[in-house]
Design a protein around this motif. Sequence first.
Motif, PDB file in Angstrom:
ATOM      1  N   TYR A  95       0.815  -1.211   0.000  1.00  0.00           N
ATOM      2  CA  TYR A  95       0.000   0.000   0.000  1.00  0.00           C
ATOM      3  C   TYR A  95       0.857   1.273   0.000  1.00  0.00           C
ATOM      4  CZ  TYR A  95      -4.443  -2.375   0.754  1.00  0.00           C
ATOM      5  OH  TYR A  95      -5.577  -3.146   0.601  1.00  0.00           O
ATOM      6  N   ARG A 156      -4.403  -6.346  -6.927  1.00  0.00           N
ATOM      7  CA  ARG A 156      -5.819  -6.449  -6.577  1.00  0.00           C
ATOM      8  C   ARG A 156      -6.651  -5.598  -7.529  1.00  0.00           C
ATOM      9  NH1 ARG A 156      -3.811  -2.292  -3.704  1.00  0.00           N
ATOM     10  NH2 ARG A 156      -5.194  -0.562  -3.146  1.00  0.00           N
ATOM     11  N   ARG A 158      -8.781  -2.826  -8.141  1.00  0.00           N
ATOM     12  CA  ARG A 158      -9.140  -1.575  -7.469  1.00  0.00           C
ATOM     13  C   ARG A 158     -10.571  -1.144  -7.790  1.00  0.00           C
ATOM     14  NH1 ARG A 158      -3.782  -1.689  -8.216  1.00  0.00           N
ATOM     15  NH2 ARG A 158      -2.415  -0.727  -6.659  1.00  0.00           N
ATOM     16  N   ASP A 161     -12.768  -2.274  -5.026  1.00  0.00           N
ATOM     17  CA  ASP A 161     -12.585  -1.424  -3.854  1.00  0.00           C
ATOM     18  C   ASP A 161     -13.348  -0.117  -4.016  1.00  0.00           C
ATOM     19  OD1 ASP A 161     -10.900  -1.251  -1.278  1.00  0.00           O
ATOM     20  OD2 ASP A 161     -10.481   0.669  -2.246  1.00  0.00           O
ATOM     21  N   ALA A 164     -17.096  -0.774  -3.577  1.00  0.00           N
ATOM     22  CA  ALA A 164     -17.473  -0.924  -2.174  1.00  0.00           C
ATOM     23  C   ALA A 164     -17.460   0.413  -1.451  1.00  0.00           C
ATOM     24  CB  ALA A 164     -16.517  -1.906  -1.492  1.00  0.00           C
ATOM     25  N   GLU A 165     -16.510   1.270  -1.809  1.00  0.00           N
ATOM     26  CA  GLU A 165     -16.457   2.599  -1.187  1.00  0.00           C
ATOM     27  C   GLU A 165     -17.675   3.419  -1.583  1.00  0.00           C
ATOM     28  OE1 GLU A 165     -13.312   6.348  -0.727  1.00  0.00           O
ATOM     29  OE2 GLU A 165     -13.001   4.797  -2.259  1.00  0.00           O
ATOM     30  N   PRO A 171     -12.706   1.735   5.098  1.00  0.00           N
ATOM     31  CA  PRO A 171     -11.444   1.109   4.677  1.00  0.00           C
ATOM     32  C   PRO A 171     -11.194  -0.249   5.328  1.00  0.00           C
ATOM     33  CG  PRO A 171     -11.054   3.057   6.046  1.00  0.00           C
ATOM     34  CD  PRO A 171     -12.492   3.051   5.705  1.00  0.00           C
ATOM     35  N   ARG A 174     -13.549  -2.772   3.710  1.00  0.00           N
ATOM     36  CA  ARG A 174     -13.124  -3.074   2.341  1.00  0.00           C
ATOM     37  C   ARG A 174     -11.910  -4.003   2.343  1.00  0.00           C
ATOM     38  NH1 ARG A 174     -13.499   2.551   1.653  1.00  0.00           N
ATOM     39  NH2 ARG A 174     -11.257   2.660   1.224  1.00  0.00           N
ATOM     40  N   PHE A 175     -11.007  -3.770   3.291  1.00  0.00           N
ATOM     41  CA  PHE A 175      -9.821  -4.620   3.343  1.00  0.00           C
ATOM     42  C   PHE A 175     -10.175  -6.046   3.756  1.00  0.00           C
ATOM     43  CE2 PHE A 175      -6.343  -6.561   5.729  1.00  0.00           C
ATOM     44  CZ  PHE A 175      -5.327  -6.514   4.785  1.00  0.00           C
ATOM     45  N   ILE A 178     -12.829  -7.594   0.842  1.00  0.00           N
ATOM     46  CA  ILE A 178     -12.490  -7.549  -0.583  1.00  0.00           C
ATOM     47  C   ILE A 178     -10.990  -7.748  -0.804  1.00  0.00           C
ATOM     48  CG2 ILE A 178     -12.508  -6.126  -2.661  1.00  0.00           C
ATOM     49  CD1 ILE A 178     -15.025  -4.784  -1.618  1.00  0.00           C
ATOM     50  N   ALA A 179     -10.194  -6.846  -0.246  1.00  0.00           N
ATOM     51  CA  ALA A 179      -8.757  -6.893  -0.528  1.00  0.00           C
ATOM     52  C   ALA A 179      -8.098  -8.148   0.037  1.00  0.00           C
ATOM     53  CB  ALA A 179      -8.075  -5.643   0.038  1.00  0.00           C
ATOM     54  N   GLN A 182      -8.261 -11.186  -2.195  1.00  0.00           N
ATOM     55  CA  GLN A 182      -7.400 -11.065  -3.370  1.00  0.00           C
ATOM     56  C   GLN A 182      -5.932 -11.208  -2.982  1.00  0.00           C
ATOM     57  OE1 GLN A 182      -8.832  -7.935  -6.293  1.00  0.00           O
ATOM     58  NE2 GLN A 182     -10.011  -7.313  -4.499  1.00  0.00           N
TER      59      GLN A 182
END
Length: 270
Positions: A95, A156, A158, A161, A164-165, A171, A174-175, A178-179, A182
């Motif tokens: 990140y 990943r 994006r 992401d 979802a946002e 955050p 989402r992590f 979703i993240a 992946q």
Amino acid sequence: MLNAVTDRLSRLGRFLWSAWAGLAGLCLLAALWQAGHETYGSFILPAPLETMQAALDLIRDGEAQELLALTSLRAALGFALAAVIGTLAGVIAGYSPAILRMARPVLTVVIGVPPIAWIVLAMIWFGASMMTVALTIVISATPVVFMGAVEGVITRDRGLDAMAEAFGAGPIRRFLHIASRQIATHLLPALVLALGSAFKVAVMAELLSNAGGVGGALARSRSMLDISGAMAWVLLAVAVLVIAEYGLLRPIQAELERGREAARPWGVKR
């Protein structure tokens, strides 16, 4: 609820059924092993059945259980530390491009130093102890886990992401939802490789540092030119590794990747 249980059982059945391919590969390896035995003789390469009998004798005598448990404990400790450190550092670096650029030269240096050099240094620092084995495993396996985590973050999707946002997911959510899935696609194969490296490095560190365990038993077999005994210890160590990998990491990998089933050629899209 019933559909979820049925789906889980079907995935478990497919996972167990896929073991036939692995068994076929092991049988092929055993056939090549037997061919090598018939070519070079028992002093160079004992027969598979002879090695299995020696391994069963070690288990029957009670010697193998204690040494395998000691080596497995050391390998598990080093692997756990490498997994935690590598995953956290890899996610942070993935990140943060600036951190990733600084970490890559460090990884090159760490990977460039052979494990045997770290074993010598650890022996000087800690002597023939569990810390010597664990430290060598951590240094050897952490870069693999780190790169797996980094690759998962930077590749990943994006778009998911962002979607979802747009629906109001924070955050952390989402992590986690979703993240992380992946990232696990790239991280779990790296963890499988790190687990294998952990057992190999543990045995090598034990052998060179005379710290007991399977490595110490291999050193004794070498000094007595006991080829069957050495091969038996190798076989037992590999058996423990296979049990750990297919009893722990592979089921987790299959569970996390269940969403990719529909994308396979023989899958049914829903």
